[in-house]
Design an enzyme around this catalytic site. Structure first.
Site, PDB file in Angstrom:
ATOM      1  N   GLY A 188       0.688  -1.111   0.034  1.00 13.22           N
ATOM      2  CA  GLY A 188       0.235   0.100  -0.234  1.00 13.22           C
ATOM      3  C   GLY A 188       0.929   1.533  -0.245  1.00 13.22           C
ATOM      4  N   ASN A 189       0.474   2.473   1.216  1.00 13.06           N
ATOM      5  CA  ASN A 189       1.183   3.540   0.665  1.00 13.06           C
ATOM      6  C   ASN A 189       2.269   3.950   1.743  1.00 13.06           C
ATOM      7  OD1 ASN A 189      -0.184   5.496   2.700  1.00 13.06           O
ATOM      8  ND2 ASN A 189      -1.932   5.136   1.177  1.00 13.06           N
ATOM      9  N   ALA A 191       2.408   6.386   3.949  1.00 15.71           N
ATOM     10  CA  ALA A 191       1.840   6.746   5.436  1.00 15.71           C
ATOM     11  C   ALA A 191       1.363   5.538   5.784  1.00 15.71           C
ATOM     12  CB  ALA A 191       0.758   7.876   4.959  1.00 15.71           C
ATOM     13  N   VAL A 192       0.099   4.845   5.546  1.00 19.63           N
ATOM     14  CA  VAL A 192      -0.172   3.448   6.299  1.00 19.63           C
ATOM     15  C   VAL A 192       0.614   2.694   6.828  1.00 19.63           C
ATOM     16  CG1 VAL A 192      -1.884   1.600   5.941  1.00 19.63           C
ATOM     17  CG2 VAL A 192      -2.486   3.917   5.055  1.00 19.63           C
ATOM     18  N   GLY A 193       1.461   2.087   5.448  1.00 16.04           N
ATOM     19  CA  GLY A 193       3.174   1.558   6.103  1.00 16.04           C
ATOM     20  C   GLY A 193       3.898   2.115   7.595  1.00 16.04           C
ATOM     21  N   GLU A 210       5.357  -3.091   0.980  1.00 12.38           N
ATOM     22  CA  GLU A 210       5.288  -3.121  -0.137  1.00 12.38           C
ATOM     23  C   GLU A 210       5.023  -1.235   0.006  1.00 12.38           C
ATOM     24  OE1 GLU A 210       6.510  -4.816  -2.600  1.00 12.38           O
ATOM     25  OE2 GLU A 210       7.782  -6.279  -1.181  1.00 12.38           O
ATOM     26  N   CYS A 244       2.360   0.565  -9.306  1.00  8.67           N
ATOM     27  CA  CYS A 244       3.365   0.669  -7.933  1.00  8.67           C
ATOM     28  C   CYS A 244       5.263   0.707  -8.446  1.00  8.67           C
ATOM     29  CB  CYS A 244       3.477   0.012  -6.594  1.00  8.67           C
ATOM     30  SG  CYS A 244       3.313  -1.511  -6.992  1.00  8.67           S
TER      31      CYS A 244
END
Lengths: 451, 468
Positions: A188-189, A191-193, A210, A244
């Site tokens: 994902g992105n 920020a959420v990582g 990832e 991505c």
């Protein structure tokens, strides 16, 4: 909260029972997955079409083909991957058994993304099952049709307790992340990582993240522009730019900018015809929110090609922006859409400097006839992975670890790397209870001679 | 941000590229070797002051094992650094596919007090070998060693690329606010959580070498004398302050009976009738730790040892018998010269006991019957495992050293340290020609193209073999 506790608790109890560990069981589950993909191909393709307007060819070649390949490879190699690895011994351990045992971690959480919603759940799942774990699967709610199909199909083919599918959005995922897992793989992105890693830290759970970033694409003056641009066009606009590892932006000398635009335009016509909107091979933006986001990146930009949008169908035409300023919005965030900015640089050194001023990307691309130049760009930059003289393709070679670095992620998977990501490599030394005399050297009382 | 300047300075050095050539890395590693040689006496003295570390032990763990790691690294660095070419599929036969070994950048190594040189130096070897810059944060608890490292390491290493930061919890907290490209932490699980949480803010990958209670199962079929020696050695090394020490023993009541005289004999053989007078037995590192350990002596009954001296921070090699799972000694990692024995009825009960608890860093099983050793291995999970001995599995550099679950994540030693501090970058260098081979992947899509793609990309299953 309770529901998540129950689901994860059941998976953990199932793991503790030991049934996910024998190789025969793992291969049987992988075979079942293979049957699922083959028998339910129509349903899977239909879901991908509903979510992303992905045509059959793209859906099959990007999502199904890769999964079948990974399944075949894993089933073939699993016995050799899972075998204890004997290691080199030293003088003191000559008569002992020293090996690395590959063991499952326990209960793994796989959080998928919406852009390749099938393969980004399946590939980690395959590795996690192969390594002997229980796996909780959380597909992205944004690609809701694929999430539904996964929630329906996986329990029909796999052990229901060991491999539960959890659906839901942010609240459900937040709940899920309070539970203890033994590894979390998140796609994902950035920020959420960070949120995922912070949640994992509470339980000391290792993570594979990832993520993404702006994957730069440097085009050298000395290269076959027609070929380079064709390859870049393919990688940039597939899945409507929602990849991505898509080439996010181009860096090139101002003198070739126009030629680059011309070549890409030609290629676009070749790929999608005169009226892109009616091409069955061109996808759509996933939803209104992302449509608006990508559209806003066009504001104030010099549009050399494309720029047409249709909100009702989340259509954004393949777009090229020229003479883009490094400070503009389109150069701040990962584009994740069919908009290709060109930033001009006077030299490869300037390109390298430009790239190094920014966060480390997931992928890096460089086109040149000059092998040395390609080597130089690679060695003076950092990125998750690299493809030289093409784009995307390093993803398809499973012997290469696929993952990010810095803000683009940590850890890697694909092929054997998946198996290793989801395994604990346990160091084992088995000695003899006899042969005590060799041990006397190390026991006190200490003396110079012993030392 | 008190450390912002230092981190920026190291980052600038990193960006200059000076840590990347092999010659530079070798030169820094060789300088580390000279540090160990030149400062051997000072290291032995500092660790003795810090925790009464016997010089035999200090030489073994702080000098010898470190030099081994240095030599393994120097002998193999050239190979480890090389691009690793990988098998290719059909479509990429004419391309170059390899894994590049890229450094991460600026890394942080946080070390604990119990093996204060070893536990920063061995990670540092890997960090340097992999081409990084590094900040080293030794433990303030082993203050003599901390001072030695802070004052002398800079004489050996390039101060543009390697720095030592001293201080306690507040300083470490401020240090962790900075962005690092890798953090290597050795210490307790609770601080491990804090480190990983701080790392998450910058998406910094971490290796956490933590701890736990390392169980030691002794079966009824064993050579009691040898078991007692090996267990006593592992337990009382460094006065028990070892993350991989056998923390507690599991055995039947009969074995407990048999082991006691053997353990007494081993302790006497090692340390003489009064271990307090032996130069080969260490002391507890601090008053706080001493008091914590003393409180554990109330668990079960003291069968051997039990004597303490607060002024010296001395706790005798102690064995506690008949310890209950609810006793204080079974609630936390002991990290001292106290060995509780928990009585169980049989191997199955021992395995259940172990599996009901957090996964340990190390697990030990003693038996003359190899089937028993294998059963314990197969039915449990731990960072590492050693059958019929203690501690020794970590001296073999070809074995990875690390934990699982609460005992940690990541691994190192030997090549694994180099790999820890390396970003394995997948690279595919394609041919600019042969464009026709790419056409099946381009739109407009046709069934024919799909068929072609399938044929070239597909991995076919070789002959099936249902029985493995």
């Amino acid at each position: 909260m309770e529901r998540m506790q129950q689901i994860v608790g059941r998976a953990r109890a199932a793991f503790k029972s030991g049934r996910s560990r024998p190789l025969e069981f793992r291969i049987q589950q992988l075979k079942a997955l293979e049957r699922m993909v083959q028998e339910k191909e129509k349903e899977i393709l239909a879901a991908l079409k509903a979510d992303l307007n992905k045509c059959g060819h793209n859906a099959y070649s990007h999502e199904i083909l890769g999964v079948l390949g990974e399944l075949a490879l894993t089933m073939d190699k699993l016995p050799s991957w899972a075998a204890p690895q004997h290691v080199k011994k030293n003088l003191l351990t000559m008569r002992d058994e020293a090996f690395i045992n590959y063991e499952p971690l326990g209960v793994v959480l796989v959080i998928g993304a919406w852009n390749y919603p099938f393969v980004l759940v399946m590939q980690p799942l395959i590795g996690a099952i192969a390594a002997g774990n229980a796996v909780v699967v959380k597909p992205s709610e944004v690609s809701e049709n694929t999430a539904r199909v996964l929630a329906e199909l996986l329990p029909q083919y796999l052990d229901k307790e060991l491999y539960p599918v959890v659906t839901g959005g942010v609240p459900e995922t937040t709940d899920l992340l309070t539970q203890r897992f033994d590894h979390i793989l998140y796609t994902g992105n950035t920020a959420v990582g960070k949120i995922v890693m912070a949640a994992a830290a509470k339980h000391l759970t290792p993570v594979t993240l990832e993520l993404g970033g702006k994957s730069p694409c440097y085009i050298d003056r000395d290269c076959d522009l027609a070929v380079a641009c064709r390859r870049i066009t393919w990688g940039k606009y597939m899945n409507c730019g929602q990849t991505c590892i898509a080439p996010d932006y181009i860096l090139c000398h101002p003198s070739i900018q126009d030629k680059v635009v011309e070549n890409i335009k030609e290629t676009l016509k070749e790929f999608y015809g005169e009226d892109v909107k009616s091409s069955p091979d061109y996808e759509r933006i996933i939803n209104q929110r992302h449509f608006k986001r990508v559209k806003s990146l066009l504001e104030g930009q010099k549009i050399a090609h494309g720029g047409e949008t249709d909100e009702a169908s989340c259509f954004i035409a393949p777009t090229i922006l020229t003479d883009v300023s490094p400070e503009s919005k389109v150069m701040e965030e990962e584009i994740f859409g069919p908009v290709l900015p060109i930033v001009t640089v006077k030299s490869v050194e300037e390109a390298i400097e430009f790239i190094n001023l920014r966060e480390k990307p997931l992928a890096l691309y460089v086109f040149s006839n000059n092998k040395e130049l390609i080597k130089r760009v690679i060695s003076q930059t950092s990125s998750g992975g690299v493809t030289g003289n093409d784009v995307i393709m390093h993803f398809f070679l499973s012997t290469l670890p696929f993952g990010g670095v810095g803000h683009s992620g940590m850890g890697a998977y694909h092929g054997k790397h998946s198996f290793e990501t989801f395994s604990h490599r346990r160091a084992c030394l088995i000695k003899d209870l006899k042969m005590e005399s060799t041990n006397k050297m190390r026991y006190p009382p200490g003396s110079q001679k012993k030392v | 941000n008190p450390y912002g300047g230092l981190v920026s300075h190291l980052r600038a050095s990193w960006l200059s590229g000076k840590t990347r050539p092999m010659e530079y890395r070798v030169a820094q590693l060789e300088a580390l070797g000279r540090f160990l040689d030149d400062k051997k006496q000072e290291i032995l003295e500092a660790t003795e002051l810090d925790m009464g570390k016997p010089s035999f032990e200090a030489f073994f763990s702080e000098i010898l094992l470190c030099k081994n790691e240095l030599n393994v690294t120097l002998n193999n660095l050239c190979n480890w650094m090389k691009d690793e070419h990988v098998d290719k599929n059909l479509v990429m036969q004419l391309d170059s596919a390899f894994i590049r070994k890229d450094p991460y950048g600026v890394v942080l190594i946080i070390a604990p007090w119990n093996y204060p040189i070893h536990l920063f130096l061995v990670p540092l070897i890997g960090a340097i070998a992999a081409g990084n810059c590094a900040i080293i944060k030794p433990s303030e608890i082993s203050k003599n060693t901390e001072r030695l490292v802070a004052e002398t390491l800079s004489c050996y290493l390039d101060s543009d690329c390697f720095a030592v930061v001293t201080g306690g919890v507040p300083e470490t907290t401020r240090l962790l606010e900075n962005k690092f490209d890798y953090i290597f932490f050795t210490g307790s699980p609770s601080v491990g959580r804090i480190v990983m949480t701080a790392a998450a803010k910058h998406l910094t990958p971490v290796t956490l070498e933590l701890g736990g209670k390392n169980p030691c199962y002794v079966s009824d079929t064993c050579d009691v004398t040898n078991v007692a020696r090996r267990v006593a050695w592992g337990r009382f090394f460094n006065a028990g302050q070892t993350c991989i020490a056998p923390d507690y023993l599991l055995c039947t009541i009969e074995m407990q009976e048999k082991l006691m005289p053997a353990l007494r004999e081993a302790i006497t053989e090692f340390f003489g009738p009064n271990p307090r007078e032996s130069p080969d037995f260490g002391r507890i590192v601090s008053d706080k730790q001493f008091r914590r350990l003393r409180a554990l002596l109330g668990s079960g009954r003291v069968a051997l040892g039990g004597q303490t001296d607060e002024a010296e921070r001395y706790i005798a090699p102690t064995v506690l018998a008949d310890v209950q799972p609810s006793d204080p000694a079974m609630q936390e990692e002991i990290f001292g010269p106290i060995l509780p024995i928990v009585v169980i009825a049989n191997m199955d009960e021992a395995i259940d006991f172990i599996n009901a608890r957090p996964r340990p860093l190390a697990l030990y099983a003693f038996s003359c019957d190899s089937k028993i050793v294998n059963q314990v291995l197969e039915r449990t999970s731990s960072g590492g495992f050693c059958g019929n001995d203690t501690l020794m599995h970590v001296t073999l550099t070809s074995l990875p050293f690390g934990g699982i679950g609460n005992s940690g994540l990541g691994k190192y030693h030997g090549k694994f340290t180099f790999d820890t501090f390396t970003h394995h970058r997948g690279c595919l260098h394609r041919n600019m020609g042969l464009e026709t081979l790419n056409s099946p992947r381009y739109p407009p899509y046709t069934q024919q193209k799909l068929g072609l793609l399938t044929t070239t990309f597909e991995v076919k299953r070789r002959g099936t073999c249902t029985l493995l």
